[in-house]
Motif scaffolding. Structure first.
Motif, PDB file in Angstrom:
ATOM      1  N   LEU A 231      37.449  67.951  55.669  1.00 32.37           N
ATOM      2  CA  LEU A 231      37.539  69.189  56.432  1.00 32.37           C
ATOM      3  C   LEU A 231      36.586  69.136  57.622  1.00 32.37           C
ATOM      4  O   LEU A 231      35.448  68.683  57.495  1.00 32.37           O
ATOM      5  CB  LEU A 231      37.176  70.364  55.525  1.00 32.37           C
ATOM      6  CG  LEU A 231      37.019  71.729  56.164  1.00 32.37           C
ATOM      7  CD1 LEU A 231      38.367  72.236  56.630  1.00 32.37           C
ATOM      8  CD2 LEU A 231      36.399  72.690  55.189  1.00 32.37           C
TER       9      LEU A 231
ATOM     10  N   PRO B 136      45.982  72.236  57.217  1.00 35.63           N
ATOM     11  CA  PRO B 136      45.338  70.922  57.352  1.00 35.63           C
ATOM     12  C   PRO B 136      46.135  69.991  58.246  1.00 35.63           C
ATOM     13  O   PRO B 136      47.350  70.145  58.398  1.00 35.63           O
ATOM     14  CB  PRO B 136      45.315  70.397  55.917  1.00 35.63           C
ATOM     15  CG  PRO B 136      46.468  71.071  55.245  1.00 35.63           C
ATOM     16  CD  PRO B 136      46.558  72.434  55.880  1.00 35.63           C
TER      17      PRO B 136
ATOM     18  N   CYS C 245      44.343  64.448  51.649  1.00 31.32           N
ATOM     19  CA  CYS C 245      42.963  64.228  51.189  1.00 31.32           C
ATOM     20  C   CYS C 245      42.432  62.862  51.630  1.00 31.32           C
ATOM     21  O   CYS C 245      41.577  62.281  50.971  1.00 31.32           O
ATOM     22  CB  CYS C 245      42.847  64.387  49.678  1.00 31.32           C
ATOM     23  SG  CYS C 245      43.266  66.020  49.094  1.00 31.32           S
TER      24      CYS C 245
ATOM     25  N   SER D 258      43.352  73.847  51.872  1.00 29.11           N
ATOM     26  CA  SER D 258      44.810  73.896  51.743  1.00 29.11           C
ATOM     27  C   SER D 258      45.420  72.506  51.596  1.00 29.11           C
ATOM     28  O   SER D 258      46.560  72.286  51.994  1.00 29.11           O
ATOM     29  CB  SER D 258      45.412  74.583  52.975  1.00 29.11           C
ATOM     30  OG  SER D 258      44.968  75.909  53.070  1.00 29.11           O
ATOM     31  N   ASN D 259      44.676  71.584  50.991  1.00 27.18           N
ATOM     32  CA  ASN D 259      45.224  70.232  50.828  1.00 27.18           C
ATOM     33  C   ASN D 259      46.416  70.280  49.872  1.00 27.18           C
ATOM     34  O   ASN D 259      46.564  71.186  49.069  1.00 27.18           O
ATOM     35  CB  ASN D 259      44.147  69.252  50.354  1.00 27.18           C
ATOM     36  CG  ASN D 259      43.678  69.514  48.953  1.00 27.18           C
ATOM     37  OD1 ASN D 259      44.355  69.212  47.979  1.00 27.18           O
ATOM     38  ND2 ASN D 259      42.479  70.090  48.839  1.00 27.18           N
ATOM     39  N   TRP D 260      47.289  69.286  49.982  1.00 20.23           N
ATOM     40  CA  TRP D 260      48.562  69.312  49.265  1.00 20.23           C
ATOM     41  C   TRP D 260      48.454  68.872  47.815  1.00 20.23           C
ATOM     42  O   TRP D 260      49.400  69.017  47.048  1.00 20.23           O
ATOM     43  CB  TRP D 260      49.580  68.443  49.998  1.00 20.23           C
ATOM     44  CG  TRP D 260      49.761  68.871  51.424  1.00 20.23           C
ATOM     45  CD1 TRP D 260      49.664  70.141  51.917  1.00 20.23           C
ATOM     46  CD2 TRP D 260      50.056  68.045  52.527  1.00 20.23           C
ATOM     47  NE1 TRP D 260      49.879  70.165  53.266  1.00 20.23           N
ATOM     48  CE2 TRP D 260      50.128  68.872  53.669  1.00 20.23           C
ATOM     49  CE3 TRP D 260      50.262  66.685  52.689  1.00 20.23           C
ATOM     50  CZ2 TRP D 260      50.401  68.382  54.939  1.00 20.23           C
ATOM     51  CZ3 TRP D 260      50.542  66.198  53.953  1.00 20.23           C
ATOM     52  CH2 TRP D 260      50.613  67.044  55.054  1.00 20.23           C
TER      53      TRP D 260
ATOM     54  N   ASP E   1      46.439  63.991  57.552  1.00 21.61           N
ATOM     55  CA  ASP E   1      45.463  63.247  56.742  1.00 21.61           C
ATOM     56  C   ASP E   1      44.635  64.174  55.846  1.00 21.61           C
ATOM     57  O   ASP E   1      44.292  63.812  54.725  1.00 21.61           O
ATOM     58  CB  ASP E   1      44.541  62.422  57.627  1.00 21.61           C
ATOM     59  CG  ASP E   1      45.191  61.142  58.124  1.00 21.61           C
ATOM     60  OD1 ASP E   1      46.238  60.757  57.568  1.00 21.61           O
ATOM     61  OD2 ASP E   1      44.642  60.525  59.048  1.00 21.61           O
ATOM     62  N   GLN E   2      44.302  65.367  56.337  1.00 19.10           N
ATOM     63  CA  GLN E   2      43.568  66.316  55.500  1.00 19.10           C
ATOM     64  C   GLN E   2      44.436  66.814  54.361  1.00 19.10           C
ATOM     65  O   GLN E   2      43.956  67.025  53.251  1.00 19.10           O
ATOM     66  CB  GLN E   2      43.074  67.492  56.334  1.00 19.10           C
ATOM     67  CG  GLN E   2      41.958  67.146  57.282  1.00 19.10           C
ATOM     68  CD  GLN E   2      41.618  68.284  58.221  1.00 19.10           C
ATOM     69  OE1 GLN E   2      42.420  69.202  58.435  1.00 19.10           O
ATOM     70  NE2 GLN E   2      40.431  68.231  58.789  1.00 19.10           N
ATOM     71  N   GLY E   3      45.719  67.006  54.615  1.00 14.79           N
ATOM     72  CA  GLY E   3      46.642  67.438  53.568  1.00 14.79           C
ATOM     73  C   GLY E   3      46.758  66.412  52.460  1.00 14.79           C
ATOM     74  O   GLY E   3      46.903  66.759  51.289  1.00 14.79           O
TER      75      GLY E   3
ATOM     76  N   ARG F 110      43.247  69.573  45.363  1.00 11.07           N
ATOM     77  CA  ARG F 110      41.897  69.142  45.010  1.00 11.07           C
ATOM     78  C   ARG F 110      40.944  70.299  45.258  1.00 11.07           C
ATOM     79  O   ARG F 110      41.073  71.021  46.242  1.00 11.07           O
ATOM     80  CB  ARG F 110      41.464  67.936  45.847  1.00 11.07           C
ATOM     81  CG  ARG F 110      42.152  66.666  45.385  1.00 11.07           C
ATOM     82  CD  ARG F 110      41.588  65.436  46.029  1.00 11.07           C
ATOM     83  NE  ARG F 110      40.177  65.259  45.686  1.00 11.07           N
ATOM     84  CZ  ARG F 110      39.353  64.510  46.392  1.00 11.07           C
ATOM     85  NH1 ARG F 110      39.761  63.889  47.474  1.00 11.07           N
ATOM     86  NH2 ARG F 110      38.103  64.379  46.023  1.00 11.07           N
TER      87      ARG F 110
ATOM     88  N   PRO G 211      37.355  68.203  50.845  1.00  6.52           N
ATOM     89  CA  PRO G 211      38.721  68.254  51.371  1.00  6.52           C
ATOM     90  C   PRO G 211      39.024  69.630  51.967  1.00  6.52           C
ATOM     91  O   PRO G 211      38.309  70.600  51.719  1.00  6.52           O
ATOM     92  CB  PRO G 211      39.587  67.986  50.138  1.00  6.52           C
ATOM     93  CG  PRO G 211      38.757  68.392  48.985  1.00  6.52           C
ATOM     94  CD  PRO G 211      37.332  68.147  49.384  1.00  6.52           C
ATOM     95  N   HIS G 212      40.075  69.688  52.737  1.00  9.70           N
ATOM     96  CA  HIS G 212      40.527  70.965  53.299  1.00  9.70           C
ATOM     97  C   HIS G 212      40.981  71.850  52.137  1.00  9.70           C
ATOM     98  O   HIS G 212      41.644  71.374  51.214  1.00  9.70           O
ATOM     99  CB  HIS G 212      41.687  70.714  54.268  1.00  9.70           C
ATOM    100  CG  HIS G 212      42.011  71.887  55.119  1.00  9.70           C
ATOM    101  ND1 HIS G 212      42.687  72.986  54.636  1.00  9.70           N
ATOM    102  CD2 HIS G 212      41.749  72.153  56.416  1.00  9.70           C
ATOM    103  CE1 HIS G 212      42.839  73.867  55.604  1.00  9.70           C
ATOM    104  NE2 HIS G 212      42.279  73.386  56.698  1.00  9.70           N
TER     105      HIS G 212
END
Length: 109
Positions: free
Chosen positions: A37, A26, A33, A61-63, A29-31, A66, A58-59
């Motif tokens: 995506l 990601p 959330c 592989s978000n951190w 910002d995607q990481g 989620r 969300p992506h």
């Protein structure tokens, strides 16, 4: 702008062959959330304008882990048909065509 061939997948939709790809990792910002995506689609043999699809999730592989559903070939086919109906002409060169999925993305508080 052409897609990177490495990591892209081929799909045939209504007789036309496309390549599509989403980022494996990601963006920042995607990481977090904070942004949803996105993935890109273009014609496989003679790429012109690229379709950029913004999803409502969300992506994967978000951190923050989620929940996120994977992007399926049927999702790509649906978005591609919708973009074609809205005026995307992938055979003509030009700026990327942006398509936002109808469901609203809700970032975490």
């Amino acid at each position: 702008m052409a897609l990177v061939k490495k990591g892209s997948r081929r799909i045939t939709i209504d007789g036309d062959t496309y390549r599509w790809r989403l980022r494996g990792r990601p963006t920042y910002d995607q990481g977090l959330c904070c942004s949803p995506l996105t993935y890109a689609v273009e014609l496989a043999e003679q790429p012109g304008a690229t379709l950029v699809v913004t999803t409502s999730q969300p992506h994967p592989s978000n951190w923050f882990e989620r929940p996120a559903a994977p992007v399926l070939p049927s999702d790509v086919a649906h978005a591609t048909r919708l973009a074609r109906a809205e005026g995307w002409t992938p055979e003509n060169p030009g700026s990327p065509f942006h398509l936002t999925q109808p469901d609203a993305f809700v970032p975490p508080p």
